[in-house]
Design a protein around this motif. Structure first.
Motif, PDB file in Angstrom:
ATOM      1  N   ARG A 196       3.696  -1.737   4.066  1.00  0.00           N
ATOM      2  CA  ARG A 196       3.911  -3.183   3.889  1.00  0.00           C
ATOM      3  C   ARG A 196       4.480  -3.901   5.102  1.00  0.00           C
ATOM      4  O   ARG A 196       4.717  -5.106   5.050  1.00  0.00           O
ATOM      5  CB  ARG A 196       4.905  -3.430   2.749  1.00  0.00           C
ATOM      6  CG  ARG A 196       4.458  -2.939   1.408  1.00  0.00           C
ATOM      7  CD  ARG A 196       5.610  -2.919   0.434  1.00  0.00           C
ATOM      8  NE  ARG A 196       6.062  -4.241   0.044  1.00  0.00           N
ATOM      9  CZ  ARG A 196       5.508  -4.960  -0.931  1.00  0.00           C
ATOM     10  NH1 ARG A 196       4.483  -4.483  -1.577  1.00  0.00           N
ATOM     11  NH2 ARG A 196       5.987  -6.133  -1.261  1.00  0.00           N
ATOM     12  N   ARG A 238      -3.261  -4.822   2.808  1.00  0.00           N
ATOM     13  CA  ARG A 238      -2.069  -5.115   1.982  1.00  0.00           C
ATOM     14  C   ARG A 238      -2.409  -5.471   0.546  1.00  0.00           C
ATOM     15  O   ARG A 238      -1.543  -5.470  -0.322  1.00  0.00           O
ATOM     16  CB  ARG A 238      -1.286  -6.291   2.588  1.00  0.00           C
ATOM     17  CG  ARG A 238      -0.774  -6.034   3.989  1.00  0.00           C
ATOM     18  CD  ARG A 238       0.567  -5.295   3.963  1.00  0.00           C
ATOM     19  NE  ARG A 238       0.905  -4.796   5.287  1.00  0.00           N
ATOM     20  CZ  ARG A 238       1.588  -5.478   6.191  1.00  0.00           C
ATOM     21  NH1 ARG A 238       2.001  -6.678   5.916  1.00  0.00           N
ATOM     22  NH2 ARG A 238       1.844  -4.939   7.367  1.00  0.00           N
ATOM     23  N   PRO A 243      -0.234  -0.572  -1.900  1.00  0.00           N
ATOM     24  CA  PRO A 243      -0.625  -1.537  -2.938  1.00  0.00           C
ATOM     25  C   PRO A 243      -1.329  -0.820  -4.088  1.00  0.00           C
ATOM     26  O   PRO A 243      -2.096   0.113  -3.857  1.00  0.00           O
ATOM     27  CB  PRO A 243      -1.587  -2.476  -2.213  1.00  0.00           C
ATOM     28  CG  PRO A 243      -1.916  -1.837  -0.919  1.00  0.00           C
ATOM     29  CD  PRO A 243      -0.852  -0.844  -0.609  1.00  0.00           C
ATOM     30  N   VAL A 294      10.290  -4.869   5.587  1.00  0.00           N
ATOM     31  CA  VAL A 294      10.750  -5.274   4.251  1.00  0.00           C
ATOM     32  C   VAL A 294      12.242  -5.623   4.340  1.00  0.00           C
ATOM     33  O   VAL A 294      13.007  -4.931   5.024  1.00  0.00           O
ATOM     34  CB  VAL A 294      10.548  -4.139   3.221  1.00  0.00           C
ATOM     35  CG1 VAL A 294      11.013  -4.586   1.838  1.00  0.00           C
ATOM     36  CG2 VAL A 294       9.082  -3.721   3.158  1.00  0.00           C
ATOM     37  N   GLU A 302       3.601   0.553  -4.672  1.00  0.00           N
ATOM     38  CA  GLU A 302       4.492  -0.559  -4.317  1.00  0.00           C
ATOM     39  C   GLU A 302       5.360  -1.006  -5.493  1.00  0.00           C
ATOM     40  O   GLU A 302       6.285  -1.779  -5.315  1.00  0.00           O
ATOM     41  CB  GLU A 302       3.698  -1.738  -3.763  1.00  0.00           C
ATOM     42  CG  GLU A 302       2.786  -2.392  -4.767  1.00  0.00           C
ATOM     43  CD  GLU A 302       1.938  -3.496  -4.160  1.00  0.00           C
ATOM     44  OE1 GLU A 302       2.061  -3.773  -2.959  1.00  0.00           O
ATOM     45  OE2 GLU A 302       1.141  -4.084  -4.906  1.00  0.00           O
TER      46      GLU A 302
END
Ligand code: GLU
Length: 448
Positions: A163, A299, A234, A166, A207
């Motif tokens: 990702r 993503r 994802p 974060v 995720e």
């Protein structure tokens, strides 16, 4: 990379069967480990004693083996209670674990009030303010505490391999419960203790675990373990764009296998799903591992489409050599199938089990499909069948002569022959099939 051996883990809960979503997580871990010459741990997250069963554990292991994955180490959380107890004691000693006495109803009420005020339902840390007397009073009432981990009021950040960067602000997370009233650890704790003590370098998972990670990062630090790298992938969505149903149904690995999907087709499909690269069906597990690049995943949640998987499955089968497939044909009951047979049919089947039909076409009995209006023509064709031996030139000689004698050509000529000889409209080249079918069978079928 720090030069440490890559060590990843796949940590299913044996409270159900593997579905395609879990399989993808397992595969990504495996591919990453194998790509980097690292190690893979299979860990059974079986602390939920009521719902975990040996049967599910065995089923998961069987499914993973079928899938073509292997592992270098195996652990079961149910055997590690003392490690979790030791970690709990360390956290208590450092003041990071505090007892809480709220009942579930009280907690639900607090949540409701906060949500009603438009605030995030973050635990208010009321238990941190309890005096020794107040705590004693609760114990007196027969309440046993559960234990929460006190998060530090600082942002949590990491560079996620799935990702990107974060960032979690303090105050947006509740202090997580780590230990239940009965002393059993929750997943948040047991997972960190295991990852820490088993030297896991990369935690790769769906995720849906990102928020867990935010608190687990602080927990790794509080327990003095190295914080691993994280990859949150994802989650796949269905062909309709909606989240894949939690119900296993057709998404179960065992069901996908039973439908005739080759393990390597599923692996190639899942390894590329959500990347810009399309597999061509020639890739083996070693190729998938060699070419694996975690940064290649987009993503967005990729679409799991069984129709695409089927198409790839057919391509995989087209690429299979006889040596590779021999055992699989035997499993399907075709112990006598030879290379000549495989060479003729493999371009026209979508799953190995389809071979049994073509085996019957070549060696057994089928129902020829014959239209009434073609009967005379087919009787003529039977009459005109060349003498044996048959080879790949026989078809041309035969149909050439039939074309001249009947005036039929193209589809009119070929389709009735195909239907009579094979019972189907489509299939392998008749030029190649005819020698395998042989004169006797061909004649019988043409005569209906
Ligand atoms: N047992 C957990 C699950 O199945 C493991 C999650 C993790 O990979 O940490 O969701």
């Amino acid at each position: 990379m720090t030069g440490k051996t890559v060590r990843v883990r796949f940590a299913p809960s044996p409270t159900g069967s593997l579905h395609v979503g879990n399989a993808r997580t397992a595969l990504i871990n495996w591919l990453y480990a194998r790509h980097h010459g690292g190690e893979m741990l299979l860990r059974m997250d079986d602390t939920d004693a009521e719902r975990s069963t040996k049967e599910f554990e065995l089923g998961i292991i069987e499914d993973l083996k079928w899938f073509g994955l292997d592992w270098d180490d195996f652990a079961r959380q149910s055997t590690r209670q003392e490690r979790y107890d030791a970690a709990t004691e360390r956290l208590k000693a450092s003041g990071r674990l505090y007892p809480c006495y709220e009942t579930q109803e009280e907690l639900d009420l607090k949540r409701k009030i906060l949500l009603g005020q438009g605030k995030p339902p973050v635990y208010d840390r009321a238990a941190l303010d309890l005096s020794a007397d107040e705590q004693a009073a609760f114990v007196q009432q027969g309440r046993t505490p559960h234990w929460r981990f006190r998060l530090l009021d600082e942002p949590v950040e990491w560079d996620d391999l799935g990702r990107g960067h974060v960032h979690f602000e303090p105050g947006h997370l509740s202090d997580p419960v780590l230990v239940r009233e009965d002393g059993r650890p929750l997943y948040t704790l047991s997972s960190v203790v295991d990852d820490g003590e088993m030297f896991i370098t990369h935690v790769m998972r769906g995720e849906d675990h990102v928020v867990n990670t935010a608190v687990q990062v602080q927990l790794f630090q509080a327990l003095g373990y190295d914080v691993p790298a994280f990859a949150h992938m994802p989650l796949m969505v269905g062909a309709d764009g909606k989240a894949l149903s939690k119900r296993i149904g057709s998404l179960g690995l065992a069901e996908i296998r039973a439908e005739g999907t080759e393990a390597v087709a599923l692996a190639a499909y899942l390894a590329h799903l959500g990347t810009a690269i399309a597999p061509d069906g020639s890739e083996g597990m070693a190729d998938l591992a060699r070419n694996f690049d975690i940064s290649g995943f987009g993503r967005a949640g990729p679409r799991y489409d069984p129709a695409e998987l089927d198409t790839l499955n057919a391509k995989v089968i087209h690429h299979m050599s006889f040596d590779t497939v021999k055992g699989r044909l035997a499993e399907a009951g075709l112990t006598e199938a030879d290379e000549a047979f495989w060479t003729v049919i493999h371009g026209n089947i979508a799953r190995i089990s389809d071979a049994t039909y073509w085996w019957e076409v070549c060696n057994g009995k089928i129902d020829p499909a014959i239209e009434d209006e073609d009967r005379d023509f087919l009787a003529q064709a039977a009459e005109a069948l060349p003498d044996t031996p048959y080879d790949e030139t026989t078809w041309k000689t035969w149909t050439g002569a039939l074309k001249d004698s009947t005036g039929r050509k193209g589809k009119q000529l070929f389709l009735p022959l195909r239907r009579a000889l094979t019972g189907r409209d489509n299939g392998p080249e008749l030029r190649d099939l005819l020698p395998l079918i042989g004169k006797e069978r061909a004649e019988t079928r043409l005569r209906g």
